[in-house]
Motif scaffolding. Structure first.
Motif, PDB file in Angstrom:
ATOM      1  N   ARG A 298     -10.777   4.212 -14.294  1.00  0.00           N
ATOM      2  CA  ARG A 298     -10.376   3.033 -13.518  1.00  0.00           C
ATOM      3  C   ARG A 298     -10.608   3.247 -12.026  1.00  0.00           C
ATOM      4  NH1 ARG A 298      -4.834   0.324 -15.844  1.00  0.00           N
ATOM      5  NH2 ARG A 298      -5.664  -0.205 -17.885  1.00  0.00           N
ATOM      6  N   ALA A 299     -10.304   4.452 -11.562  1.00  0.00           N
ATOM      7  CA  ALA A 299     -10.474   4.741 -10.132  1.00  0.00           C
ATOM      8  C   ALA A 299     -11.941   4.680  -9.725  1.00  0.00           C
ATOM      9  CB  ALA A 299      -9.896   6.105  -9.795  1.00  0.00           C
ATOM     10  N   SER A 300     -12.821   5.146 -10.601  1.00  0.00           N
ATOM     11  CA  SER A 300     -14.245   5.148 -10.237  1.00  0.00           C
ATOM     12  C   SER A 300     -14.867   3.757 -10.346  1.00  0.00           C
ATOM     13  CB  SER A 300     -15.016   6.144 -11.093  1.00  0.00           C
ATOM     14  OG  SER A 300     -14.987   5.741 -12.445  1.00  0.00           O
ATOM     15  N   THR A 301     -14.396   2.934 -11.280  1.00  0.00           N
ATOM     16  CA  THR A 301     -14.993   1.608 -11.424  1.00  0.00           C
ATOM     17  C   THR A 301     -14.325   0.561 -10.545  1.00  0.00           C
ATOM     18  OG1 THR A 301     -13.587   1.152 -13.343  1.00  0.00           O
ATOM     19  CG2 THR A 301     -15.803   1.987 -13.779  1.00  0.00           C
ATOM     20  N   LEU A 302     -13.015   0.610 -10.475  1.00  0.00           N
ATOM     21  CA  LEU A 302     -12.284  -0.416  -9.726  1.00  0.00           C
ATOM     22  C   LEU A 302     -11.977  -0.016  -8.297  1.00  0.00           C
ATOM     23  CD1 LEU A 302      -9.738  -1.443 -12.498  1.00  0.00           C
ATOM     24  CD2 LEU A 302     -11.890  -2.551 -11.916  1.00  0.00           C
ATOM     25  N   LYS A 303     -12.158   1.253  -7.977  1.00  0.00           N
ATOM     26  CA  LYS A 303     -11.831   1.803  -6.656  1.00  0.00           C
ATOM     27  C   LYS A 303     -10.315   1.780  -6.433  1.00  0.00           C
ATOM     28  CE  LYS A 303     -16.187   2.179  -5.565  1.00  0.00           C
ATOM     29  NZ  LYS A 303     -16.817   3.333  -6.030  1.00  0.00           N
ATOM     30  N   ARG A 304      -9.915   2.452  -5.387  1.00  0.00           N
ATOM     31  CA  ARG A 304      -8.483   2.501  -5.078  1.00  0.00           C
ATOM     32  C   ARG A 304      -8.055   1.251  -4.339  1.00  0.00           C
ATOM     33  NH1 ARG A 304      -6.598   8.293  -3.045  1.00  0.00           N
ATOM     34  NH2 ARG A 304      -4.862   6.978  -2.525  1.00  0.00           N
ATOM     35  N   ILE A 305      -6.814   0.849  -4.572  1.00  0.00           N
ATOM     36  CA  ILE A 305      -6.263  -0.305  -3.868  1.00  0.00           C
ATOM     37  C   ILE A 305      -6.169   0.000  -2.380  1.00  0.00           C
ATOM     38  CG2 ILE A 305      -4.184  -1.708  -3.553  1.00  0.00           C
ATOM     39  CD1 ILE A 305      -3.643  -1.265  -6.548  1.00  0.00           C
ATOM     40  N   ASP A 306      -5.783   1.213  -2.080  1.00  0.00           N
ATOM     41  CA  ASP A 306      -5.564   1.597  -0.686  1.00  0.00           C
ATOM     42  C   ASP A 306      -6.755   2.336  -0.085  1.00  0.00           C
ATOM     43  OD1 ASP A 306      -5.329   3.881  -2.188  1.00  0.00           O
ATOM     44  OD2 ASP A 306      -3.534   4.604  -1.170  1.00  0.00           O
ATOM     45  N   GLN A 307      -7.938   2.076  -0.595  1.00  0.00           N
ATOM     46  CA  GLN A 307      -9.124   2.805  -0.147  1.00  0.00           C
ATOM     47  C   GLN A 307      -9.351   2.664   1.356  1.00  0.00           C
ATOM     48  OE1 GLN A 307     -12.689   1.695  -2.159  1.00  0.00           O
ATOM     49  NE2 GLN A 307     -13.854   3.413  -1.378  1.00  0.00           N
ATOM     50  N   GLU A 308      -9.186   1.473   1.883  1.00  0.00           N
ATOM     51  CA  GLU A 308      -9.375   1.260   3.322  1.00  0.00           C
ATOM     52  C   GLU A 308      -8.341   2.039   4.130  1.00  0.00           C
ATOM     53  OE1 GLU A 308     -11.773  -0.321   5.090  1.00  0.00           O
ATOM     54  OE2 GLU A 308     -12.803  -0.446   3.168  1.00  0.00           O
TER      55      GLU A 308
END
Length: 195
Positions: A61-71
């Motif tokens: 999930r992290a690799s496909t959807l990315k993190r919510i708090d990535q920014e």
């Protein structure tokens, strides 16, 4: 043992596996509060297939959807890198002045003042050739107490204290290693003025 997947909740005084908690798996139901047998249960849980499956799901999930708090994470990393770069320049200035036995501070702590002392003077000189430091000094110029800038006399004194402590510990360690040591003190007697 460092287990980064463990989370302690004070409300119920229990340990939880945050990965299993996210996917409502085994450990999230009750948590760990049996402190006598905890290490064995944690090791068993760490190697369990259920936890490994939850970890794989999280990773996918992290690799496909990315993190919510990535920014936010990127912004945090940029800020950490920025302040590390400031600290590198400040520490080099402190080392330069310390090695030569020069005084650090002048009559005031204002940038672009003729009386601000060696430390701020050296930073001003370096900033003429270093765009990063020039930007930092212009951004945090003379903001006064309560603003973090790593160039205030209080911060510099704290860094000097940390460096002095490290040097002292190194000297003590060296002295403890050897059987004999000598101490040389170079001083001059005070000159008395005769009127």
């Amino acid at each position: 043992m460092n287990r980064q997947w463990l989370v302690y909740l004070e409300e119920c005084a229990k340990l939880f596996c945050y990965v299993c908690k996210l996917f409502k798996r085994q450990l999230c139901q009750s948590g760990f509060d049996d402190w006598v047998h905890t290490s064995k249960r944690l090791a068993k849980h760490e190697n369990s297939m259920e936890r490994k499956n939850a970890l794989c799901t999280l990773s996918i999930r992290a690799s496909t959807l990315k993190r919510i708090d990535q920014e936010i994470v990127l912004q945090h990393n940029k800020e950490v890198e920025y302040w590390r770069n400031v600290l590198k320049r400040v520490i080099e200035g402190i080392k330069f002045i310390s090695i030569r036995g020069l005084p650090f501070f002048g009559d005031d702590e204002k940038l672009n003042s003729d009386r601000n002392g060696n430390f701020l003077g050296i930073l001003e000189l370096i900033s003429k050739f270093d765009p990063f430091l020039e930007n930092h000094l212009s951004q945090f110029r003379n903001k006064g107490p309560g603003n973090i800038n790593y160039i205030s006399s209080l911060t510099v004194r704290q860094i000097i204290d940390q460096m002095a402590s490290k040097v002292l510990n190194h000297i003590v360690t060296e002295i403890k290693k050897v059987k004999y040591f000598g101490l040389i003190v170079d001083s001059t007697p005070d000159i008395e003025l005769i009127c």
